[in-house]
Design an enzyme around this catalytic site. Structure first.
Site, PDB file in Angstrom:
ATOM      1  N   HIS A   1     -38.222 -65.156 155.897  1.00 14.13           N
ATOM      2  CA  HIS A   1     -37.057 -64.991 156.779  1.00 14.13           C
ATOM      3  C   HIS A   1     -37.007 -63.578 157.372  1.00 14.13           C
ATOM      4  O   HIS A   1     -36.773 -63.404 158.575  1.00 14.13           O
ATOM      5  CB  HIS A   1     -35.797 -65.285 155.969  1.00 14.13           C
TER       6      HIS A   1
ATOM      7  N   ASP B   1     -26.963 -60.861 151.178  1.00 10.85           N
ATOM      8  CA  ASP B   1     -27.050 -61.135 152.623  1.00 10.85           C
ATOM      9  C   ASP B   1     -26.285 -60.057 153.389  1.00 10.85           C
ATOM     10  O   ASP B   1     -25.130 -59.791 153.088  1.00 10.85           O
ATOM     11  CB  ASP B   1     -26.444 -62.520 152.910  1.00 10.85           C
TER      12      ASP B   1
HETATM   13  C1  HEM Z   1     -29.395 -70.418 156.307  1.00  6.66           C
HETATM   14  C2  HEM Z   1     -29.051 -69.398 157.084  1.00  6.66           C
HETATM   15  C3  HEM Z   1     -29.384 -67.984 156.729  1.00  6.66           C
HETATM   16  C4  HEM Z   1     -29.420 -67.368 155.512  1.00  6.66           C
HETATM   17  C5  HEM Z   1     -29.105 -67.975 154.146  1.00  6.66           C
HETATM   18  C6  HEM Z   1     -29.817 -66.000 155.746  1.00  6.66           C
HETATM   19  C7  HEM Z   1     -29.994 -65.066 154.734  1.00  6.66           C
HETATM   20  C8  HEM Z   1     -30.549 -63.809 154.913  1.00  6.66           C
HETATM   21  C9  HEM Z   1     -30.873 -62.881 153.863  1.00  6.66           C
HETATM   22  C10 HEM Z   1     -30.661 -63.154 152.375  1.00  6.66           C
HETATM   23  C11 HEM Z   1     -31.379 -61.772 154.434  1.00  6.66           C
HETATM   24  C12 HEM Z   1     -31.909 -60.515 153.715  1.00  6.66           C
HETATM   25  C13 HEM Z   1     -30.859 -59.460 153.517  1.00  6.66           C
HETATM   26  C14 HEM Z   1     -30.341 -58.852 154.784  1.00  6.66           C
HETATM   27  O1  HEM Z   1     -30.960 -57.974 155.357  1.00  6.66           O
HETATM   28  O2  HEM Z   1     -29.302 -59.303 155.240  1.00  6.66           O
HETATM   29  C15 HEM Z   1     -31.375 -61.986 155.864  1.00  6.66           C
HETATM   30  C16 HEM Z   1     -31.813 -61.077 156.792  1.00  6.66           C
HETATM   31  C17 HEM Z   1     -31.752 -61.268 158.149  1.00  6.66           C
HETATM   32  N1  HEM Z   1     -31.383 -62.414 158.791  1.00  6.66           N
HETATM   33 FE1  HEM Z   1     -30.729 -64.116 157.938  1.00  6.66          FE
HETATM   34  N2  HEM Z   1     -30.006 -65.810 157.078  1.00  6.66           N
HETATM   35  C18 HEM Z   1     -29.762 -66.992 157.728  1.00  6.66           C
HETATM   36  C19 HEM Z   1     -29.850 -67.239 159.074  1.00  6.66           C
HETATM   37  C20 HEM Z   1     -30.213 -66.300 160.021  1.00  6.66           C
HETATM   38  C21 HEM Z   1     -30.288 -66.544 161.429  1.00  6.66           C
HETATM   39  C22 HEM Z   1     -30.005 -67.883 162.115  1.00  6.66           C
HETATM   40  C23 HEM Z   1     -30.655 -65.362 162.009  1.00  6.66           C
HETATM   41  C24 HEM Z   1     -30.890 -64.997 163.472  1.00  6.66           C
HETATM   42  C25 HEM Z   1     -30.717 -65.808 164.493  1.00  6.66           C
HETATM   43  C26 HEM Z   1     -30.814 -64.383 160.959  1.00  6.66           C
HETATM   44  C27 HEM Z   1     -31.152 -63.063 161.150  1.00  6.66           C
HETATM   45  C28 HEM Z   1     -31.433 -62.172 160.140  1.00  6.66           C
HETATM   46  C29 HEM Z   1     -31.840 -60.791 160.376  1.00  6.66           C
HETATM   47  C30 HEM Z   1     -31.979 -60.092 161.721  1.00  6.66           C
HETATM   48  C31 HEM Z   1     -32.067 -60.224 159.117  1.00  6.66           C
HETATM   49  C32 HEM Z   1     -32.524 -58.789 158.818  1.00  6.66           C
HETATM   50  C33 HEM Z   1     -34.006 -58.662 158.972  1.00  6.66           C
HETATM   51  C34 HEM Z   1     -34.439 -57.239 158.662  1.00  6.66           C
HETATM   52  O3  HEM Z   1     -34.707 -56.930 157.505  1.00  6.66           O
HETATM   53  O4  HEM Z   1     -34.458 -56.441 159.609  1.00  6.66           O
HETATM   54  N3  HEM Z   1     -30.536 -64.990 159.763  1.00  6.66           N
HETATM   55  N4  HEM Z   1     -30.851 -63.223 156.133  1.00  6.66           N
END
Ligand code: HEM
Length: 324
Positions: free
Chosen positions: A216, A144
């Protein structure tokens, strides 16, 4: 002693504290905010590695109680997003603290001082002690934070620009998500990867053609009219207690333009097209949701007058020099 600097690396431990402020405690809170740099320093100066990073945020309703005059343009109570299946709930919060360090004892030490100073004036309504899990993964087992902006890009994504009256400040949205790890664990690795949009072991992003529209990553990739990606800075941490079987991800997103984070939430919870919601939400539920403004360090030391207080004799807005 980084204060009000969410960018840059800090340790694996993080404390997240949300307080509500009692009626009549406004002056005490203003004093507390003015003294926060010294309070933080009393812990950070004694630390061998000096990597304690502290951020304080102020909720919309408290802002109106503390300050007359201009208000950060996008500061409002967190807007609930009610999708057909899942809801991003909006929960109260006046003051928010994000404490980070490589040593948990430093987070505790400062959190204790903050709690002691605020006693009788404000009450903790949510507290999470977060950690980085294994190799930068969340409890779902995926790395993450990979797509976070870095360096100058991170600063541009996070801080209000020099021409803004609140230059150097930032907006932060936090949500506490609880995971159903049993249900998630029943998915095959291929199904989990399709939910996230990246591979699990090596953390490789799927090609656009292979990325499911309800993944996601697909729903959280936002571009402006010129095709440039619109970034926020995330610093999520895992947390959990074994006895209550509650564990999950504390989501935290900083942005100079909070409408980017809000658009991401709409895309996750309402879905694109509507109904095609983020697959991760079928395994993870948001239990809190709040928005705060993180003022610059200069602002904390030079706060504008309280509502009802006289306008400064120099006829200015009384917000001092709000540079970063
Ligand atoms: C249960 C809650 C969440 C989990 C477990 C989670 C987990 C992850 C994971 C594993 C990634 C892929 C690796 C990375 O690029 O960081 C990711 C990407 C991302 N997440 Fe989350 N996330 C959560 C909630 C959120 C929320 C609430 C938002 C926005 C309001 C968000 C925004 C993003 C964004 C902007 C990316 C990058 C997308 C890209 O590749 O440009 N995430 N998240």
């Amino acid at each position: 002693m980084p204060l009000q600097q969410p960018t840059g690396t800090a340790g694996a431990s993080a404390y997240f504290l949300v307080f509500t402020v009692r009626p009549g405690a406004e002056d005490a809170i203003r004093d507390f905010l003015a003294g926060l740099p010294d309070l933080t320093r009393s812990v950070s100066f004694r630390s061998p590695n000096q990597d304690l990073a502290t951020v304080v945020g102020i909720g919309s309703q408290l802002w109106d109680r503390l300050y007359a005059g201009p208000k950060p343009e996008q500061l409002h109570p967190f807007r609930e997003v009610r999708g057909a299946t899942h809801t991003a709930v909006s929960t109260p919060g006046d003051l928010f603290f994000h404490l980070r360090s490589s040593q948990q004892d430093q987070c505790f030490s400062l959190a204790k001082l903050i709690g002691d100073t605020l006693r009788g004036h404000a009450d903790v309504i949510d507290e999470v002690h977060g950690f980085r899990y294994l190799d930068e993964r969340d409890l779902l087992g995926f790395v993450d934070g990979t797509a976070n902006p870095e360096g100058a890009d991170a600063a541009a994504a996070v801080f209000l620009p020099a021409d803004d009256p609140f230059a150097g400040g930032s907006y932060v949205i936090v949500q506490k998500y609880l995971h159903d790890l049993d249900a998630w664990g029943r998915l095959s690795v291929a199904e989990q990867e399709a939910a996230i949009g990246r591979t699990k072991l090596e953390d490789l992003e799927f090609a656009d053609a292979d990325k499911p529209s309800n993944s996601h990553v697909a729903l959280n990739t936002i571009e402006d009219a010129n095709g440039n990606e619109r970034d926020i800075l995330r610093d999520n941490r895992s947390f959990g207690t074994i006895g209550t079987q509650e564990w999950g991800t504390y989501f935290i997103g900083y942005a100079a333009d909070v409408s980017i984070t809000e658009t991401m939430l709409e895309r996750m919870f309402l879905g694109v097209p509507e109904g095609n919601h983020d697959r991760v939400l079928d395994f993870s539920t948001a239990h809190t949701g709040s928005l705060f403004f993180v003022p610059s360090l200069d602002f904390l030391g030079n706060q504008p007058p309280r509502p009802g207080a006289e306008t400064p004799a120099d006829g200015s807005l009384g917000i001092g020099s709000l540079k970063q």
